[in-house]
Design an enzyme around this catalytic site. Structure first.
Site, PDB file in Angstrom:
ATOM      1  N   ILE A  61       0.912  -1.082   0.184  1.00  0.00           N
ATOM      2  CA  ILE A  61      -0.024   0.001  -0.011  1.00  0.00           C
ATOM      3  C   ILE A  61       0.919   1.192  -0.002  1.00  0.00           C
ATOM      4  O   ILE A  61       2.197   1.075   0.349  1.00  0.00           O
ATOM      5  CB  ILE A  61      -0.876   0.055   1.394  1.00  0.00           C
ATOM      6  CG1 ILE A  61      -0.319  -0.014   2.471  1.00  0.00           C
ATOM      7  CG2 ILE A  61      -1.952  -1.255   1.014  1.00  0.00           C
ATOM      8  CD1 ILE A  61      -1.244   0.169   3.665  1.00  0.00           C
ATOM      9  N   ASP A  62       0.208   2.330  -0.651  1.00  0.00           N
ATOM     10  CA  ASP A  62       1.191   3.495  -0.691  1.00  0.00           C
ATOM     11  C   ASP A  62       1.793   3.953   0.743  1.00  0.00           C
ATOM     12  O   ASP A  62       1.078   3.722   1.682  1.00  0.00           O
ATOM     13  CB  ASP A  62       0.290   4.667  -1.229  1.00  0.00           C
ATOM     14  CG  ASP A  62       0.031   4.301  -2.616  1.00  0.00           C
ATOM     15  OD1 ASP A  62       0.530   3.508  -3.403  1.00  0.00           O
ATOM     16  OD2 ASP A  62      -1.236   4.857  -3.169  1.00  0.00           O
ATOM     17  N   ARG A  63       2.864   4.736   0.650  1.00  0.00           N
ATOM     18  CA  ARG A  63       3.507   5.239   1.640  1.00  0.00           C
ATOM     19  C   ARG A  63       2.614   6.156   2.630  1.00  0.00           C
ATOM     20  O   ARG A  63       2.663   5.896   4.003  1.00  0.00           O
ATOM     21  CB  ARG A  63       4.924   6.115   1.480  1.00  0.00           C
ATOM     22  CG  ARG A  63       5.588   6.386   2.791  1.00  0.00           C
ATOM     23  CD  ARG A  63       6.639   7.023   2.239  1.00  0.00           C
ATOM     24  NE  ARG A  63       7.716   7.393   3.340  1.00  0.00           N
ATOM     25  CZ  ARG A  63       9.100   7.547   3.464  1.00  0.00           C
ATOM     26  NH1 ARG A  63       9.690   7.611   2.412  1.00  0.00           N
ATOM     27  NH2 ARG A  63       9.658   7.873   4.396  1.00  0.00           N
ATOM     28  N   VAL A  65      -0.639   5.774   3.153  1.00  0.00           N
ATOM     29  CA  VAL A  65      -1.969   5.117   3.569  1.00  0.00           C
ATOM     30  C   VAL A  65      -1.566   4.207   4.631  1.00  0.00           C
ATOM     31  O   VAL A  65      -0.363   3.537   4.738  1.00  0.00           O
ATOM     32  CB  VAL A  65      -2.301   4.139   2.103  1.00  0.00           C
ATOM     33  CG1 VAL A  65      -3.454   3.548   2.699  1.00  0.00           C
ATOM     34  CG2 VAL A  65      -2.456   5.209   1.300  1.00  0.00           C
TER      35      VAL A  65
END
Length: 229
Positions: A61-63, A65
């Site tokens: 998952i994106d940083r 998030v």
């Protein structure tokens, strides 16, 4: 540093942790600490393991998030989990706090995304275009506050910045997500997107698992949103 209290589930084959916003899942060009390496170091010490510790990233998952991230602790588990990913047999539920309320309280979004490597963004189109990939998700409005709205999202495909880009496309940017049209940033640099739960059949024991990640407790808006849960 990795906090073992963030472990949501662990057995001999898998480990699921509740990632904080700002943490990297895997090392990147910044050289900042990443969960992958920190969990390896933690297991090495805790279990007194000789040599290198195996840990495979099943999904990312994106940083900015937060939420549930799944790792495999054995090669067999990683191979089987990768098959589940390929066959779309892992159910991923996200929560998002959006600046605007969607026109419809629930629905399915289908767009076509093109990843722009120069800007690290995904461009969204209504129809297929050169280099695009289909992106699908389902959403449901769970509740509204004075300024923000809680959407529950089931991710049906796994594209770059998919939820962020698709919600922005329908006029519902995620709180704090300046890259995709939010009015202002969050103080801690996060965006209000949380990987709430992950559901799949265990790759070895063949029993169904559903693992839920509590929302960030330092954020009062998230704590309020969880009351809609």
């Amino acid at each position: 540093m990795f906090n073992p209290e963030s472990i949501l589930y662990e057995d001999n084959h898998l480990i699921v942790v509740n990632k904080r916003s700002g943490e990297l899942v895997q090392p990147d060009t910044t050289g900042d600490p990443a969960l992958e390496d920190e969990i390896k170091a933690f297991i090495h010490v805790r279990d007194d393991k000789p040599g290198n510790v195996f840990l495979g990233v099943v999904h990312r998952i994106d940083r900015p998030v937060s939420g549930a991230v799944l790792f495999a602790k054995t090669g067999k588990a990683l191979t089987r989990m990768n098959e589940l990913v390929k066959n779309r047999e892992i159910r991923k539920i996200y929560w998002a706090l959006t600046e605007n309320r969607p026109q419809q309280p629930e629905g399915e979004l289908v767009h076509h995304l093109v990843r722009d490597g120069k800007t690290n963004k995904s461009r969204v189109y209504d129809r297929p275009t050169a280099g695009s990939k289909e992106a699908r998700l389902r959403y449901r409005l769970k509740g509204s506050g004075t300024h923000y709205h809680l959407l529950e999202i089931e991710l049906l495909t796994g594209r770059h910045h998919q939820i962020r880009a698709q919600l922005s496309k329908i006029g519902c940017p995620i709180r704090g997500d300046l890259k995709y049209g939010a009015a202002r940033s969050n103080r801690d640099g996060s965006i209000s997107l949380h990987a709430r739960s992950i559901e799949f059949v265990h790759p070895v024991r063949k029993e169904p698992l559903r693992i839920t990640a509590p929302v960030p407790q330092q954020d009062n808006l998230w704590k309020f949103a969880e009351t809609f849960g």
